[in-house]
Motif scaffolding. Structure first.
Motif, PDB file in Angstrom:
ATOM      1  N   CYS A  34       3.526   9.106 -11.207  1.00 54.51           N
ATOM      2  CA  CYS A  34       2.979   9.665  -9.960  1.00 54.51           C
ATOM      3  C   CYS A  34       1.585  10.247 -10.168  1.00 54.51           C
ATOM      4  N   ASP A  35       1.164  10.391 -11.420  1.00 51.35           N
ATOM      5  CA  ASP A  35      -0.192  10.850 -11.698  1.00 51.35           C
ATOM      6  C   ASP A  35      -1.217   9.735 -11.551  1.00 51.35           C
ATOM      7  N   LEU A  68      -2.769   2.524  -6.876  1.00 46.84           N
ATOM      8  CA  LEU A  68      -1.451   1.933  -6.703  1.00 46.84           C
ATOM      9  C   LEU A  68      -1.178   0.981  -7.847  1.00 46.84           C
ATOM     10  N   PRO A  69       0.050   0.966  -8.337  1.00 45.78           N
ATOM     11  CA  PRO A  69       0.364  -0.010  -9.388  1.00 45.78           C
ATOM     12  C   PRO A  69       0.088  -1.427  -8.890  1.00 45.78           C
ATOM     13  N   SER A  70      -0.465  -2.256  -9.784  1.00 41.91           N
ATOM     14  CA  SER A  70      -0.745  -3.636  -9.374  1.00 41.91           C
ATOM     15  C   SER A  70       0.574  -4.385  -9.266  1.00 41.91           C
ATOM     16  N   PRO A  71       0.618  -5.387  -8.398  1.00 42.37           N
ATOM     17  CA  PRO A  71       1.859  -6.152  -8.251  1.00 42.37           C
ATOM     18  C   PRO A  71       2.365  -6.599  -9.614  1.00 42.37           C
ATOM     19  N   THR A  90       0.814  -1.215   0.000  1.00 50.16           N
ATOM     20  CA  THR A  90       0.000   0.000   0.000  1.00 50.16           C
ATOM     21  C   THR A  90       0.848   1.265   0.000  1.00 50.16           C
ATOM     22  N   SER A  91       2.162   1.100  -0.091  1.00 50.13           N
ATOM     23  CA  SER A  91       3.051   2.257  -0.032  1.00 50.13           C
ATOM     24  C   SER A  91       3.124   2.935  -1.400  1.00 50.13           C
ATOM     25  N   PHE A  92       2.524   4.127  -1.524  1.00 51.41           N
ATOM     26  CA  PHE A  92       2.447   4.784  -2.831  1.00 51.41           C
ATOM     27  C   PHE A  92       3.831   5.074  -3.411  1.00 51.41           C
TER      28      PHE A  92
END
Ligand SMILES: CC/C=C\C/C=C\C/C=C\C/C=C\C/C=C\C/C=C\CCC(=O)O
Ligand SMILES: N[C@@H](Cc1ccccc1)C(=O)O
Ligand SMILES: [Zn+2]
Ligand SMILES: [Zn+2]
Length: 417
Positions: A402-403, A407-410, A319-321
């Motif tokens: 960053c836009d 969150l990016p998927s694994p 969950t860390s952006f």
């Protein structure tokens, strides 16, 4: 750039503390918390006579490498970030998430003017940051023994530091009637004991444990319950080389030693400075106690010149952006690397920013191969042109990533967290 700074439609620039630079690129979506990219424009000195193959400020190219002081510390990030920004602006890019860029001018002497005043300016504006990315760790290729393939270590913390002054005072006198022990001899003995007795190996006691779990894919439970087995084994291999030793323990470096003024005068004062880099599982206080007991001589006075504890640990979970956005950007560009959290062994300007951001990362995709670790602050510092271009692309992609609000998927298999 004028002295006061530049004002344009797309970004703001101001000069801070005469030489440092602060940029603000506003985002269109005010609900998105801004982030910040950091780098420093100053360098440590370089003397051509130390064995440089080219004049250290010539930026001369040999076989695809640009040689020069600062090429990997930290001009690669200064220019990489600015060139990425330039390309984005030329393309008419306007971000959704606003961001700052901070370029300090005195990092190598502590950042007390540059970084500290940039922080002051931002605090006055009430800024809070989603995350910060500063210099620090790198892509290590063939540097970690036993690991197949390159590893991108993202610094989630950095070591603490203490500078300790040791001094011995004796009444001066004529060198024809020396006492059995001089101030120099007593101090030399103390320094020798410090070098002969390194601080304990604390490998596995701090966040560096996660580095190994990520890199070698060992099940966390297995490693934890077998730390008694792994820790001494890994420790013995890693302590043989100064660069890997730095990850194991608090390091002790005697950096200055002064005494004596005349060949025939017994010196009254002998002084030595010891610079310690503190492992995340120790504190300044514990380090001082260790030095006192290792020196074990009341005639040697000890004074803490300055020091700070190891820095807080930033988030690196799913969950860390900040961590995940850096990781996604890296894996899109370098699918062959393994991304892992790490502890930065040097100190950075970002340590002055802890009130502005909970999550601070220390990393640039500078590729470090065997032999390159000595180039930091050493001779023949260099970067390949290819790697410099990769840095520009990395920052160019990171800013755009960053836009992404989600969150990016694994990432693809083999790169799971
Ligand atoms: C757990 C990791 C195991 C093995 C790693 C082995 C070797 C790595 C060595 C060096 C890491 C790469 C670069 C970091 C070196 C110093 C830079 C850190 C901060 C820079 C601060 C500054 O001086 O401006
Ligand atoms: N980058 C420097 C930061 C520093 C400045 C001044 C003193 C000590 C440390 C280092 O890690 O060496
Ligand atoms: Zn640096
Ligand atoms: Zn440096």
């Amino acid at each position: 750039l004028s002295e006061a700074g530049v004002e344009s439609q797309t970004f703001k620039h101001e000069v801070v503390a005469n030489y440092s630079h602060l940029f603000w690129v506003p985002g269109s979506d005010l609900a998105l918390v801004p982030y910040m990219l950091l780098a420093h424009i100053d360098v440590v000195p370089a003397d051509e006579n130390d064995g440089w193959e080219v004049p250290p400020f010539s930026a001369k190219e040999i076989d695809g490498f640009i040689y020069g002081r600062g090429t990997i510390d930290n001009k690669q990030s200064v220019m990489g970030i600015l060139q990425a920004l330039e390309y984005l602006l030329i393309r008419g890019y306007s971000p959704q998430r606003g961001f700052f860029i901070g370029l300090g001018h005195d990092e190598e002497v502590g950042g007390l003017q540059g970084a500290m005043n940039i922080v002051r300016v931002l605090k006055k504006k009430g800024v809070q940051l989603a995350f910060i990315l500063d210099e620090g760790l790198a892509v290590l290729d063939g540097v970690i023994s036993g690991l197949q393939g390159p590893a991108a270590l993202i610094g989630i913390s950095e070591k603490g530091q203490a500078t300790v002054k040791l001094s011995v005072f004796k009444a001066p006198g004529h060198s024809s009637m020396p006492p059995r022990e001089s101030s120099i001899g007593i101090l030399a003995g103390a320094v020798k004991r410090l070098e002969d007795n390194p601080m304990p190996i604390l490998f596995g006691e701090g966040p560096e444990r996660r580095t190994f779990e990520h890199l070698f894919g060992l099940p966390i439970k297995f490693v934890m319950s077998n730390m008694w087995l792994f820790s001494p084994l890994i420790g013995r291999v890693m302590e043989r080389s100064p660069d890997t030793n730095a990850f194991l323990r608090t390091t002790t470096a005697v950096t200055m030693f002064n005494s004596g003024v005349k060949v025939n005068v017994l010196p009254s004062l002998a002084e030595a400075y010891v610079n310690l880099r503190i492992h995340p599982a120790q504190t300044v206080e514990e380090v001082l106690e260790f030095i006192q007991s290792t020196v074990g001589d009341e005639r040697v006075k000890m004074e803490l010149v300055n020091g700070f504890d190891p820095l807080p640990v930033s988030s690196y979970d799913e969950t860390s952006f900040g961590f995940q956005t850096i990781k996604k950007t890296l894996l899109d560009q370098f699918p062959q690397v393994t991304v892992a959290p790490g502890v930065c062994i040097g100190n950075t300007d970002s340590r002055h920013y802890t009130d502005l951001a909970k999550d601070i990362y220390r990393f640039a995709p500078t590729w470090i191969r065997p032999g390159d670790t000595q180039r930091f602050h050493g001779i023949n510092e260099r970067i390949s042109k290819k790697n410099y271009e990769e840095l520009v692309v990395f920052y160019f992609n990171l800013i755009q990533n960053c836009d992404i609000k989600e969150l990016p998927s694994p990432h693809s298999a083999g790169h799971e967290l």
